[in-house]
Design an enzyme around this catalytic site. Structure first.
Site, PDB file in Angstrom:
ATOM      1  N   ARG A   5     120.018  47.744  59.120  1.00 10.11           N
ATOM      2  CA  ARG A   5     119.633  48.832  60.050  1.00 10.11           C
ATOM      3  C   ARG A   5     119.116  49.910  59.185  1.00 10.11           C
ATOM      4  O   ARG A   5     119.129  51.058  59.690  1.00 10.11           O
ATOM      5  CB  ARG A   5     121.006  49.401  60.830  1.00 10.11           C
ATOM      6  CG  ARG A   5     121.614  48.195  61.720  1.00 10.11           C
ATOM      7  CD  ARG A   5     122.594  49.129  62.667  1.00 10.11           C
ATOM      8  NE  ARG A   5     123.237  47.954  63.834  1.00 10.11           N
ATOM      9  CZ  ARG A   5     124.105  47.123  63.202  1.00 10.11           C
ATOM     10  NH1 ARG A   5     124.918  47.459  62.232  1.00 10.11           N
ATOM     11  NH2 ARG A   5     124.782  46.250  64.137  1.00 10.11           N
ATOM     12  N   LYS A  24     105.463  54.190  60.789  1.00  9.11           N
ATOM     13  CA  LYS A  24     105.344  53.199  61.955  1.00  9.11           C
ATOM     14  C   LYS A  24     105.386  51.697  61.387  1.00  9.11           C
ATOM     15  O   LYS A  24     104.421  51.469  60.441  1.00  9.11           O
ATOM     16  CB  LYS A  24     103.914  53.171  62.592  1.00  9.11           C
ATOM     17  CG  LYS A  24     104.020  54.004  64.145  1.00  9.11           C
ATOM     18  CD  LYS A  24     102.626  53.964  64.686  1.00  9.11           C
ATOM     19  CE  LYS A  24     102.699  54.572  66.115  1.00  9.11           C
ATOM     20  NZ  LYS A  24     101.285  54.390  66.956  1.00  9.11           N
ATOM     21  N   GLU A  57      89.114  54.638  60.118  1.00  5.38           N
ATOM     22  CA  GLU A  57      90.189  55.575  60.407  1.00  5.38           C
ATOM     23  C   GLU A  57      90.078  56.939  59.894  1.00  5.38           C
ATOM     24  O   GLU A  57      90.529  58.095  60.378  1.00  5.38           O
ATOM     25  CB  GLU A  57      91.322  55.076  59.782  1.00  5.38           C
ATOM     26  CG  GLU A  57      91.891  53.633  60.477  1.00  5.38           C
ATOM     27  CD  GLU A  57      92.743  53.938  61.908  1.00  5.38           C
ATOM     28  OE1 GLU A  57      92.867  55.058  62.113  1.00  5.38           O
ATOM     29  OE2 GLU A  57      93.028  53.099  62.617  1.00  5.38           O
ATOM     30  N   LYS A  85      97.203  63.257  59.108  1.00  2.60           N
ATOM     31  CA  LYS A  85      98.288  62.316  59.760  1.00  2.60           C
ATOM     32  C   LYS A  85      99.690  62.911  59.282  1.00  2.60           C
ATOM     33  O   LYS A  85     100.633  62.754  60.184  1.00  2.60           O
ATOM     34  CB  LYS A  85      98.130  60.867  58.983  1.00  2.60           C
ATOM     35  CG  LYS A  85      99.328  60.016  59.867  1.00  2.60           C
ATOM     36  CD  LYS A  85      98.866  58.382  59.548  1.00  2.60           C
ATOM     37  CE  LYS A  85      99.843  57.732  60.437  1.00  2.60           C
ATOM     38  NZ  LYS A  85      99.677  56.297  60.491  1.00  2.60           N
ATOM     39  N   GLU A  94     106.216  59.425  68.573  1.00  2.00           N
ATOM     40  CA  GLU A  94     104.964  59.291  69.522  1.00  2.00           C
ATOM     41  C   GLU A  94     105.431  59.610  70.844  1.00  2.00           C
ATOM     42  O   GLU A  94     105.244  59.172  71.850  1.00  2.00           O
ATOM     43  CB  GLU A  94     104.526  57.931  69.778  1.00  2.00           C
ATOM     44  CG  GLU A  94     103.158  57.780  69.996  1.00  2.00           C
ATOM     45  CD  GLU A  94     102.793  56.417  69.517  1.00  2.00           C
ATOM     46  OE1 GLU A  94     101.584  56.371  68.615  1.00  2.00           O
ATOM     47  OE2 GLU A  94     102.927  55.394  70.310  1.00  2.00           O
ATOM     48  N   ARG A 132     101.407  62.345  68.439  1.00  4.58           N
ATOM     49  CA  ARG A 132     101.248  61.283  67.482  1.00  4.58           C
ATOM     50  C   ARG A 132     100.243  59.992  68.376  1.00  4.58           C
ATOM     51  O   ARG A 132      99.614  59.346  67.749  1.00  4.58           O
ATOM     52  CB  ARG A 132     102.506  60.509  67.039  1.00  4.58           C
ATOM     53  CG  ARG A 132     102.070  59.366  66.179  1.00  4.58           C
ATOM     54  CD  ARG A 132     103.388  58.999  65.357  1.00  4.58           C
ATOM     55  NE  ARG A 132     102.912  57.862  64.555  1.00  4.58           N
ATOM     56  CZ  ARG A 132     103.693  57.702  63.188  1.00  4.58           C
ATOM     57  NH1 ARG A 132     104.890  58.556  63.077  1.00  4.58           N
ATOM     58  NH2 ARG A 132     103.628  56.625  62.743  1.00  4.58           N
ATOM     59  N   ASN A 153      95.879  57.165  67.977  1.00  2.53           N
ATOM     60  CA  ASN A 153      95.486  56.125  68.741  1.00  2.53           C
ATOM     61  C   ASN A 153      94.002  56.049  69.268  1.00  2.53           C
ATOM     62  O   ASN A 153      93.628  55.113  70.089  1.00  2.53           O
ATOM     63  CB  ASN A 153      96.468  55.517  69.751  1.00  2.53           C
ATOM     64  CG  ASN A 153      97.582  55.050  69.010  1.00  2.53           C
ATOM     65  OD1 ASN A 153      97.762  54.174  68.073  1.00  2.53           O
ATOM     66  ND2 ASN A 153      98.875  55.500  69.590  1.00  2.53           N
ATOM     67  N   HIS A 174      91.830  53.134  69.702  1.00  4.36           N
ATOM     68  CA  HIS A 174      92.826  51.926  69.600  1.00  4.36           C
ATOM     69  C   HIS A 174      93.040  50.945  70.589  1.00  4.36           C
ATOM     70  O   HIS A 174      93.282  49.910  70.572  1.00  4.36           O
ATOM     71  CB  HIS A 174      94.061  52.197  68.650  1.00  4.36           C
ATOM     72  CG  HIS A 174      93.700  52.784  67.324  1.00  4.36           C
ATOM     73  ND1 HIS A 174      93.004  53.560  67.086  1.00  4.36           N
ATOM     74  CD2 HIS A 174      94.556  52.073  66.146  1.00  4.36           C
ATOM     75  CE1 HIS A 174      93.157  53.596  65.522  1.00  4.36           C
ATOM     76  NE2 HIS A 174      94.090  52.906  65.004  1.00  4.36           N
ATOM     77  N   HIS A 188      92.220  47.591  69.705  1.00  2.00           N
ATOM     78  CA  HIS A 188      93.276  46.478  69.663  1.00  2.00           C
ATOM     79  C   HIS A 188      93.147  45.481  70.525  1.00  2.00           C
ATOM     80  O   HIS A 188      93.157  44.030  70.258  1.00  2.00           O
ATOM     81  CB  HIS A 188      94.695  47.041  69.932  1.00  2.00           C
ATOM     82  CG  HIS A 188      95.182  47.754  68.820  1.00  2.00           C
ATOM     83  ND1 HIS A 188      96.427  48.634  68.863  1.00  2.00           N
ATOM     84  CD2 HIS A 188      95.066  47.849  67.582  1.00  2.00           C
ATOM     85  CE1 HIS A 188      96.653  49.118  67.905  1.00  2.00           C
ATOM     86  NE2 HIS A 188      95.734  48.626  66.838  1.00  2.00           N
ATOM     87  N   HIS A 237      90.329  45.541  61.121  1.00  3.55           N
ATOM     88  CA  HIS A 237      90.624  46.448  62.028  1.00  3.55           C
ATOM     89  C   HIS A 237      89.886  47.555  62.169  1.00  3.55           C
ATOM     90  O   HIS A 237      89.651  48.043  63.311  1.00  3.55           O
ATOM     91  CB  HIS A 237      92.043  46.962  61.480  1.00  3.55           C
ATOM     92  CG  HIS A 237      92.833  48.218  62.271  1.00  3.55           C
ATOM     93  ND1 HIS A 237      93.154  47.859  63.526  1.00  3.55           N
ATOM     94  CD2 HIS A 237      92.628  49.435  61.897  1.00  3.55           C
ATOM     95  CE1 HIS A 237      93.628  49.257  63.838  1.00  3.55           C
ATOM     96  NE2 HIS A 237      93.412  50.011  63.041  1.00  3.55           N
TER      97      HIS A 237
END
Length: 364
Positions: free
Chosen positions: A118, A140, A182, A224, A234, A238, A242, A245, A249, A261
């Site tokens: 965990r 992330k 990015e 960032k 998020e 946050r 994206n 994206h 994606h 990417h």
């Protein structure tokens, strides 16, 4: 030798940016750690050797694991293999994982660290521009499934991030350019000085030994760091990271993750700009600036990989509906309403989406 730059992410951890930093990794692990698992693709064995040596000098018992390169690493099967290795070596909660590689490796190893017992510590050593400015910073983590990219994951901030710019010297030029997508994103959503640096000398920003790329990397990391410090999980802020994206994606998935990417995100940003213009939020000049900046560093601004605009759009729309930002049947897009001013566009009509897509589905 230029000193390393230290960028603090909230009160959680630091990102070091500089050259020849791998020798410092041993001093960046948790003080109670006894074991470290260094995870890397085969091609980066030399850098993994340097990290291993530094960790051993710090008194740690070091284990190694090779993983596939690129998106093929981010699978549940690879995660299971790493969990099994951790179990066999009796890793405890005070031990540490060390990721050496690009964004796929940092995503994968971060996910394994988040889920083993965990949550155990992870030190990220990104070796690509993309990983330095994006994947390795912010906590992330994730793996891919047949349904889409990064749909399984968690938020798990790293213990430290080491951006050794020397590792970029073996990076192919196409990967440097793709990583800059990015960086450009950071310019449009938060720091216009990034755009000015690229516009003033597109060639200098691709020189992995030069000062311009270092400044761009540091500026994007600061963007960032500020955002994730305020919104780790998020809630909204946050989500601005994206930008580009949602379509990006979808394109990656449609192409079986064969594209870089940054190439897909580059097109995704132009699409987001066209969507904002179609929705009356920004003017044609800001849209054109997207194309000009991205073109100047050799990134694509149109989705020319598919065939048949309508059938391609239908497939991409279906993929976008599975985007993490969607809420039920409601599609949500991060868009601009001005330079460095971000908003959310919720539930745009299919006609509006189609209008924007047509602008990026033919050669400029």
């Amino acid at each position: 030798m230029t000193a390393a730059t230290r960028i603090t992410v909230g009160e959680d951890y630091d990102v070091l940016v500089g050259r020849d930093l791998l020798a410092q990794v041993g001093g960046l692990v948790p003080p109670r750690a006894e074991r470290a698992l260094v995870v890397h693709p085969q091609t980066l064995g030399t850098y993994a050797d340097l990290a291993q040596s530094a960790l051993q000098d710090a008194g740690l018992e070091v284990h190694r694991a090779q993983v596939p390169d690129a998106e093929s690493a981010k699978t549940i099967a690879t995660a299971v293999d790493l969990w099994d290795r951790l179990g066999a070596a009796a890793f405890t909660r005070t031990d540490v994982l060390v990721a050496v590689g690009g964004g796929t490796v940092t995503d994968l190893v971060g996910f394994v660290a988040a889920t083993w017992l965990r949550g155990v510590a992870v030190v990220q050593i990104p070796t690509t521009v993309l990983a330095m400015v994006d994947a390795a910073v912010g906590g992330k983590t994730g793996i891919n499934t047949q349904a889409g990219k990064n749909l399984v994951g968690s938020f798990h901030p790293p213990h430290a991030v080491v951006c050794d710019l020397s590792t970029l010297e073996t990076l192919p030029p196409d990967d440097v350019r793709a990583g800059l997508a990015e960086v450009v994103k950071g310019g449009f959503i938060a720091d216009p000085r990034i755009l000015e640096l690229i516009e003033s000398d597109p060639r200098a920003c691709q020189d992995v030994r030069g000062p311009v790329l270092r400044e761009l990397i540091e500026r994007k990391i600061r963007v960032k760091a500020r955002i994730v410090s305020e919104d780790l999980t998020e809630a909204w802020l946050r989500e601005t990271l994206n930008y580009g994206h949602t379509l990006g994606h979808a394109i990656e998935q449609a192409e079986g993750y064969r594209l870089r990417h940054g190439e897909a995100i580059s097109v995704g940003m132009v699409f987001a700009a066209e969507l904002a213009r179609a929705g009356g939020l920004i003017d044609a000049e800001l849209v054109a600036r997207h194309r000009t900046v991205l073109d100047s560093i050799g990134l694509p601004t149109a989705d020319l990989w598919g065939s048949g605009v309508e059938s391609r759009f239908a497939g991409l729309l279906e993929a976008m509906r599975r985007d993490k930002k969607s809420r039920g049947a409601l599609l949500r897009f991060v868009v601009l309403d001005g330079l460095a001013s971000v908003t959310r566009l919720e539930g745009p009509s299919e006609d509006l989406l189609r209008t924007a897509y047509r602008q990026v589905s033919t050669r400029p």
